[in-house]
Design a protein around this motif. Structure first.
Motif, PDB file in Angstrom:
ATOM      1  N   TYR A   7       1.333  -0.840  -0.372  1.00 12.80           N
ATOM      2  CA  TYR A   7       0.211  -0.311  -0.031  1.00 12.80           C
ATOM      3  C   TYR A   7       1.063   1.412   0.377  1.00 12.80           C
ATOM      4  O   TYR A   7       0.846   1.937  -0.789  1.00 12.80           O
ATOM      5  CB  TYR A   7      -0.752  -0.237   1.392  1.00 12.80           C
ATOM      6  N   LYS A   8       1.766   1.240   0.475  1.00  6.74           N
ATOM      7  CA  LYS A   8       3.051   2.443   0.994  1.00  6.74           C
ATOM      8  C   LYS A   8       3.732   2.501  -0.736  1.00  6.74           C
ATOM      9  O   LYS A   8       3.568   3.774  -0.809  1.00  6.74           O
ATOM     10  CB  LYS A   8       3.807   2.181   1.593  1.00  6.74           C
ATOM     11  N   THR A  11       1.145   3.896  -2.803  1.00  4.65           N
ATOM     12  CA  THR A  11       0.403   5.452  -2.796  1.00  4.65           C
ATOM     13  C   THR A  11       1.867   6.697  -2.743  1.00  4.65           C
ATOM     14  O   THR A  11       1.738   7.892  -3.578  1.00  4.65           O
ATOM     15  CB  THR A  11       0.725   5.507  -0.992  1.00  4.65           C
ATOM     16  N   GLN A  15       1.797   9.312  -5.901  1.00  2.68           N
ATOM     17  CA  GLN A  15       1.971  10.455  -5.417  1.00  2.68           C
ATOM     18  C   GLN A  15       2.872  10.849  -5.745  1.00  2.68           C
ATOM     19  O   GLN A  15       2.929  12.351  -6.734  1.00  2.68           O
ATOM     20  CB  GLN A  15       2.579  10.666  -3.735  1.00  2.68           C
TER      21      GLN A  15
END
Length: 79
Positions: A7-8, A11, A15
């Protein structure tokens, strides 16, 4: 890789893409001569590019530490 790391990673990719889009919009404002909008979008775009780079660096450095611990290093935690 753990689910949280996935998930990081997702994300951070979103970004990075959005930061590049914002920098592209700032270039458009530079070409059209709207300097105030250029600086606003440029600063926000740079922030959105720097944040995922820091996240990538932390993920790669912590990944190496996790690999060492899984091979029989010191146990994590008190118990």
């Amino acid at each position: 890789m753990k689910n949280l790391d996935k998930y990081k990673l997702i994300t951070a990719i979103f970004q990075l893409v959005s930061g590049l889009v914002l920098i592209g919009i700032s270039v458009y404002y530079y070409v059209t001569g709207q300097t105030q909008n250029f600086f606003i979008f440029l600063v926000i775009g740079i922030i959105f590019v720097v944040m995922p780079v820091i996240t990538f660096i932390k993920m790669f450095l912590s990944k190496n530490k996790d690999d060492d611990d899984e091979k029989g290093g010191k146990p994590k935690g008190f118990l």
